[in-house]
Design a protein around this motif. Structure first.
Motif, mmCIF file in Angstrom:
data_model
loop_
_atom_site.group_PDB
_atom_site.id
_atom_site.type_symbol
_atom_site.label_atom_id
_atom_site.label_comp_id
_atom_site.label_asym_id
_atom_site.label_seq_id
_atom_site.Cartn_x
_atom_site.Cartn_y
_atom_site.Cartn_z
ATOM 1 N N THR A 14 0.823 -1.218 0.000
ATOM 2 C CA THR A 14 0.000 0.000 0.000
ATOM 3 C C THR A 14 0.854 1.264 0.000
ATOM 4 O O THR A 14 0.456 2.286 -0.569
ATOM 5 N N ILE A 17 1.820 1.847 -3.536
ATOM 6 C CA ILE A 17 0.667 2.359 -4.289
ATOM 7 C C ILE A 17 0.510 3.867 -4.076
ATOM 8 O O ILE A 17 0.320 4.639 -5.027
ATOM 9 N N GLU A 31 -1.474 -0.320 -8.607
ATOM 10 C CA GLU A 31 -1.656 -1.543 -7.827
ATOM 11 C C GLU A 31 -0.865 -2.711 -8.408
ATOM 12 O O GLU A 31 -0.230 -3.480 -7.673
ATOM 13 N N LYS A 35 2.324 -4.328 -6.402
ATOM 14 C CA LYS A 35 2.298 -5.739 -6.000
ATOM 15 C C LYS A 35 3.559 -6.452 -6.466
ATOM 16 O O LYS A 35 4.138 -7.266 -5.737
#
Length: 338
Positions: A14, A17, A31, A35
């Protein structure tokens, strides 16, 4: 490098992001890229995860990576597509390319994508895991800027051109992720930061002598090819295939830019079940091979692992305990969203 600090995987992801959305990435693309960065560190490959994240942002600031650009399909057949990455984020482009290869393989038994004008895909193994998790055998490779000599050469003419071969196995995978150099430049950078020599010869110094000193190898860009002349030859063949099939830049053309961007990549998927090979049969065959491998006698202090095994072990441990991070780099990234 202080890696005593551990961060929950979700926090790592996060945070990436939030940083990327502030750098012009739309949410979905942020995202996907985040990841892949986080998964690299999760599996113990921080050199291409958190540690590479600040350099990725620098490429964005210099206009080498264009967050708002999406790959464009230029040619297609039922089992082959050619895409132009438009200098977009390399991880996003590579993930899309492997998705397309998986989709074609799921329908037709095999599928491949050649991708030009893209950027560094960070941890190569991510795309092997992506294929294996979809039930496919995956093969992919990329060219790079010149950072390795031809065998007998005294200047960098070849790329270390990472190659990935992945097979699905049970609920895991067997995944080979290897550069054409004895050590990736990301790994050497870690040893350089820690002011340590590498365990084995890593390349050549300015006089052509083998050395374990990461400072000398990185400075000269003379990393040691795997298998000596064999690795040098394999590097050239991967470059010729990636650039030839994608109609993109070759390593020597990338080198003229004095900076790595606009690279060429290739992705191939085979779906065993569509090709008439039941998953249970392939799992049994792979299991027998791995079981035999594990019976090998070893030298004192050594152990046998198959490709990808330790990644899975580290993944489970780091999901439970948190992902080890370089404290200095992590704090630098966190400050970007404060």
């Amino acid at each position: 490098m202080d890696t005593s600090k551990r961060i929950p995987f979700e926090v790592l992801e996060t945070t990436f992001i939030k940083v990327l959305t502030r750098h012009g990435f739309e949410q979905n693309k942020a995202e996907i890229c985040s990841k892949l960065f986080a998964k690299a560190s999760l599996d113990g490959v921080a050199s291409h995860g958190l540690n590479r994240f600040p350099a990725f942002l620098e490429q964005i600031s210099r206009g080498r990576v264009l967050p708002d650009k999406d790959p464009v399909k230029e040619f297609s057949l039922p089992i082959m597509e050619r895409w132009n990455g438009q200098l977009g984020a390399g991880m996003y482009n590579a993930s899309l390319a492997m998705d397309r290869a998986i989709a074609m393989a799921t329908t037709n038994g095999m599928g491949c994508v050649a991708l030009s004008n893209t950027n560094h895909w960070m941890r190569a193994g991510n795309y092997g895991w992506q294929a294996a998790e979809a039930g496919c055998i995956g093969i992919c490779f990329t060219n790079t800027t010149p950072n390795m000599p031809a065998w007998g050469g005294k200047e960098p003419k070849l790329g270390n051109n990472p190659l990935v071969i992945a097979l699905p196995y049970l609920d895991k995978a067997v995944v080979l992720d290897t550069a054409m150099t004895q050590y990736s430049y990301g790994k050497m950078a870690i040893y350089r930061k820690e002011n340590r020599e590498l365990p084995f010869d890593a390349g050549f110094d300015s006089e052509g002598k083998l050395t374990k000193d990461p400072f000398e190898v990185i400075a000269e860009q003379l990393a040691l090819p795997i298998g000596l002349w064999k690795g040098a030859g394999l590097s050239m063949m991967l470059d010729l295939m990636a650039s030839g099939l994608s109609d993109g830049q070759s390593t020597h053309e990338i080198g003229r830019q004095k900076e790595e961007y606009g690279v060429s990549q290739f992705f191939l998927c085979l779906h065993p079940e569509v090709l008439g090979i039941p998953k249970e049969k392939l799992d049994e065959r792979i299991g027998n091979v791995l079981a035999d491998l594990k019976t090998s006698k070893v030298f004192e202090g050594m152990e046998i692992s198959y490709p990808g095994e330790q990644s899975f072990v580290r993944r489970e441990e780091n999901l439970r305990l948190g992902v080890p991070v370089d404290t200095e780099i992590w704090e630098k990234v966190v400050k970007m969203i404060e």
